[in-house]
Write a protein that holds these residues in place. Structure first.
Motif, short mmCIF file in Angstrom:
data_model
loop_
_atom_site.label_atom_id
_atom_site.label_comp_id
_atom_site.label_asym_id
_atom_site.label_seq_id
_atom_site.Cartn_x
_atom_site.Cartn_y
_atom_site.Cartn_z
N ASP A 55 -12.07 85.18 -16.18
CA ASP A 55 -11.57 86.22 -16.91
C ASP A 55 -10.60 87.16 -16.08
OD1 ASP A 55 -13.30 85.87 -18.82
OD2 ASP A 55 -14.95 87.36 -17.92
N PHE A 56 -10.67 86.90 -14.69
CA PHE A 56 -9.89 87.34 -13.78
C PHE A 56 -8.68 86.59 -13.32
CE2 PHE A 56 -13.30 90.20 -13.54
CZ PHE A 56 -12.76 91.62 -13.23
N PHE A 57 -8.42 85.38 -14.07
CA PHE A 57 -7.34 84.44 -13.62
C PHE A 57 -5.93 85.02 -14.09
CE2 PHE A 57 -5.18 80.41 -14.81
CZ PHE A 57 -4.64 80.21 -13.52
N TYR A 58 -4.95 85.21 -13.03
CA TYR A 58 -3.70 85.51 -13.59
C TYR A 58 -2.86 84.16 -13.36
CZ TYR A 58 0.92 87.54 -13.16
OH TYR A 58 2.14 87.45 -13.28
N ARG A 59 -2.33 84.00 -14.17
CA ARG A 59 -1.36 82.79 -14.06
C ARG A 59 0.10 82.95 -13.83
NH1 ARG A 59 -2.82 79.27 -19.75
NH2 ARG A 59 -5.25 79.46 -19.67
N THR A 60 0.51 82.48 -12.53
CA THR A 60 1.74 82.49 -12.26
C THR A 60 2.31 81.23 -12.70
OG1 THR A 60 1.27 81.12 -10.28
CG2 THR A 60 1.18 83.41 -9.75
N ASN A 61 3.72 81.32 -12.52
CA ASN A 61 4.48 80.18 -13.12
C ASN A 61 3.94 78.78 -12.62
OD1 ASN A 61 6.08 81.77 -14.51
ND2 ASN A 61 7.58 82.08 -13.06
N ALA A 62 3.53 79.00 -11.07
CA ALA A 62 3.04 77.59 -10.77
C ALA A 62 1.51 77.41 -11.28
CB ALA A 62 2.89 77.83 -9.03
N HIS A 63 0.82 78.18 -11.49
CA HIS A 63 -0.41 77.98 -12.30
C HIS A 63 -0.31 77.26 -13.61
CE1 HIS A 63 -1.80 80.77 -9.06
NE2 HIS A 63 -2.88 79.89 -9.07
N ASN A 64 0.72 78.08 -14.45
CA ASN A 64 0.87 77.49 -15.82
C ASN A 64 1.49 76.16 -15.76
OD1 ASN A 64 0.03 79.55 -17.50
ND2 ASN A 64 1.93 80.77 -17.13
N GLU A 65 2.31 75.88 -14.97
CA GLU A 65 2.81 74.39 -14.67
C GLU A 65 1.88 73.43 -14.48
OE1 GLU A 65 6.10 71.81 -11.96
OE2 GLU A 65 6.03 73.94 -11.67
N ALA A 66 0.80 73.79 -13.48
CA ALA A 66 -0.19 72.79 -13.14
C ALA A 66 -1.07 72.65 -14.37
CB ALA A 66 -1.06 73.45 -11.91
N LEU A 67 -1.58 73.54 -14.94
CA LEU A 67 -2.29 73.41 -16.20
C LEU A 67 -1.72 72.49 -17.34
CD1 LEU A 67 -3.84 77.05 -16.58
CD2 LEU A 67 -5.09 75.12 -15.85
N GLU A 68 -0.62 72.95 -17.33
CA GLU A 68 0.11 72.12 -18.60
C GLU A 68 0.22 70.56 -18.16
OE1 GLU A 68 1.91 71.46 -22.08
OE2 GLU A 68 0.87 73.13 -21.28
N LYS A 69 0.79 70.30 -17.00
CA LYS A 69 0.65 68.98 -16.31
C LYS A 69 -0.52 68.13 -16.44
CE LYS A 69 4.87 69.33 -13.88
NZ LYS A 69 5.54 69.15 -12.29
N MET A 70 -1.54 68.89 -16.12
CA MET A 70 -2.91 68.06 -16.15
C MET A 70 -3.22 68.03 -17.66
SD MET A 70 -3.34 67.58 -12.91
CE MET A 70 -1.59 67.35 -12.88
N ARG A 71 -3.02 68.91 -18.46
CA ARG A 71 -3.49 68.80 -19.86
C ARG A 71 -2.72 67.50 -20.59
NH1 ARG A 71 -3.16 74.44 -20.42
NH2 ARG A 71 -5.40 75.43 -20.33
N MET A 72 -1.35 67.35 -20.09
CA MET A 72 -0.49 66.52 -20.48
C MET A 72 -0.93 65.00 -19.90
SD MET A 72 3.17 68.14 -20.34
CE MET A 72 4.04 66.68 -20.92
N THR A 73 -1.54 65.23 -18.81
CA THR A 73 -2.10 63.66 -18.43
C THR A 73 -2.99 63.39 -19.31
OG1 THR A 73 -1.44 64.52 -15.89
CG2 THR A 73 -3.07 63.05 -16.23
N ALA A 74 -3.81 64.20 -19.43
CA ALA A 74 -5.04 63.66 -20.42
C ALA A 74 -4.69 63.41 -21.78
CB ALA A 74 -6.21 64.56 -20.57
N GLU A 75 -3.87 64.34 -22.20
CA GLU A 75 -3.19 63.93 -23.77
C GLU A 75 -2.50 62.93 -23.97
OE1 GLU A 75 -1.49 67.73 -24.51
OE2 GLU A 75 -3.58 68.87 -24.44
N HIS A 76 -1.68 62.39 -23.02
CA HIS A 76 -0.66 61.41 -22.93
C HIS A 76 -1.39 60.16 -22.49
CE1 HIS A 76 2.85 63.37 -24.87
NE2 HIS A 76 2.09 64.47 -24.19
N LYS A 77 -2.73 60.19 -22.28
CA LYS A 77 -3.56 59.12 -21.84
C LYS A 77 -3.03 58.15 -20.39
CE LYS A 77 -4.84 58.15 -26.52
NZ LYS A 77 -4.32 59.61 -26.80
N ILE A 78 -2.57 59.28 -19.59
CA ILE A 78 -2.08 58.69 -18.24
C ILE A 78 -3.61 58.83 -17.24
CG2 ILE A 78 -0.76 59.57 -16.30
CD1 ILE A 78 1.27 60.69 -18.23
N SER A 79 -3.62 57.79 -16.40
CA SER A 79 -4.68 57.70 -15.68
C SER A 79 -4.84 58.50 -14.51
CB SER A 79 -4.66 56.19 -15.16
OG SER A 79 -3.43 55.93 -14.36
N LEU A 80 -3.78 59.13 -13.85
CA LEU A 80 -3.86 60.16 -12.68
C LEU A 80 -2.92 61.11 -12.90
CD1 LEU A 80 -4.43 57.55 -9.84
CD2 LEU A 80 -6.03 58.79 -10.61
N GLY A 81 -3.60 62.31 -12.46
CA GLY A 81 -2.58 63.64 -12.09
C GLY A 81 -3.20 64.31 -11.14
#
Length: 308
Positions: A60-86
């Motif tokens: 609830d107290f998570f503030y997303r900096t640009n770096a946090h947003n980028e990390a979240l997006e890349k890890m989601r894309m790793t799963a969604e695009h069926k990539i084995s490692l992120g």
């Protein structure tokens, strides 16, 4: 100006221990002592319903900096695009564990089976496999100890998930503690596939040294499987200001509290590291309330951190 603590001392006067009137007077003084504190301590003094800088992982107290947003997006894309490692790396205290908690809850349960593995020092390769199987709820036959048997058990579970239309996502926190043998197990898991896709994604979270470690030629096969990597960096003064304001708002404070020079002091002394910033901001709130300051400036920050 008397502080709350000085006021308390002024309120307390000796009372005869053998006197009923003295006892009654002492009880009365106790009520006055309690009323000298703001309701709810420093939280009530600043109009906060919760501690905005608590030492806990609270999404609830998570503030997303640009770096946090980028990390979240890349890890989601790793799963969604069926990539084995992120992989996400960064200094200790920059919010990696909080990201793992958010990711754990963010994947659609109808499409993904998402588990979290926290690596501990000395974890063996069989220990890693047992931890993954346990998180998946897969029963492990008594006496099964060979790595090959545990890998086969996990492979069958992953295939069963695929047949159900679901993909396994393994989130690994503190991955810098993984041994070379454990990394080999992750490579083995990443090799599980059918002709058109990999069947599991491993999202690794660890300190910067892990990224440097992977530059060793012996880990080339792991690096080649990592399409997405992200790095969390210390926050700037601007980020710190927005971070502090967001947490105060989330905790119920609707008006500004920290001055610009207070934010600058907090950023300088914390190095922009989230965990350290939380600690210093918490101590500063207490010091501000102790001095009954309606706003917190750089001097309050200095006073709060003087003895650290």
């Amino acid at each position: 100006m008397n502080t709350p603590f000085q006021k308390i001392m002024n309120l307390i006067t000796p009372a005869p221990s053998n006197s009923a009137d003295g006892l009654e007077s002492l009880v009365s003084q106790s009520h006055r002592v309690i009323s000298a504190f703001p309701t709810g301590g420093f939280l009530g003094f600043y109009g906060l319903k919760d501690n905005p800088f608590a030492d806990s992982v609270n999404p609830d107290f998570f503030y997303r900096t640009n770096a946090h947003n980028e990390a979240l997006e890349k890890m989601r894309m790793t799963a969604e695009h069926k990539i084995s490692l992120g992989m996400v790396t960064g200094p200790s205290g920059t919010g990696k564990t909080l990201l793992t908690q958010i990711l754990l809850k963010s994947f659609d349960e109808e499409k993904y089976e998402t588990i979290l593995v926290l690596v501990t020092p000395g974890l063996s390769k069989t220990g890693l496999l047992r931890e993954i199987l346990s998180e998946l709820g897969v029963a492990q036959p008594a006496g099964m100890s060979r790595t090959e048997d545990l890998v086969k058990l996990l492979s069958n579970a992953i295939i069963e998930l695929h047949e159900e239309g679901r993909r396994l996502v393994i989130i690994v926190d503190e991955c810098h503690l993984l041994s070379a043998e454990c990394l080999h197990i992750l490579r083995t898991i990443s090799n599980l596939e059918i002709p058109d896709r990999k069947l599991a994604s491993c999202l690794l979270f660890g300190e910067e040294r892990f990224s440097k470690r992977l530059q060793n030629p012996s880990y080339a096969s792991l690096r080649n499987r990592m399409f997405f990597q992200a790095e969390l960096t210390p926050m700037s003064v601007k980020d710190v200001g927005q971070y502090v304001q967001f947490r105060l708002l989330t905790a119920g404070r609707m008006t500004d509290l920290f001055t610009e020079d207070a934010i600058e002091a907090l950023q300088e002394k914390s190095g922009g590291i989230c965990r350290t910033l939380n600690k210093f901001s918490f101590l500063t709130l207490i010091e501000g309330a102790r001095q009954e300051c309606q706003t917190i400036d750089g001097e309050i920050v200095e006073a709060a951190l003087h003895k650290i």
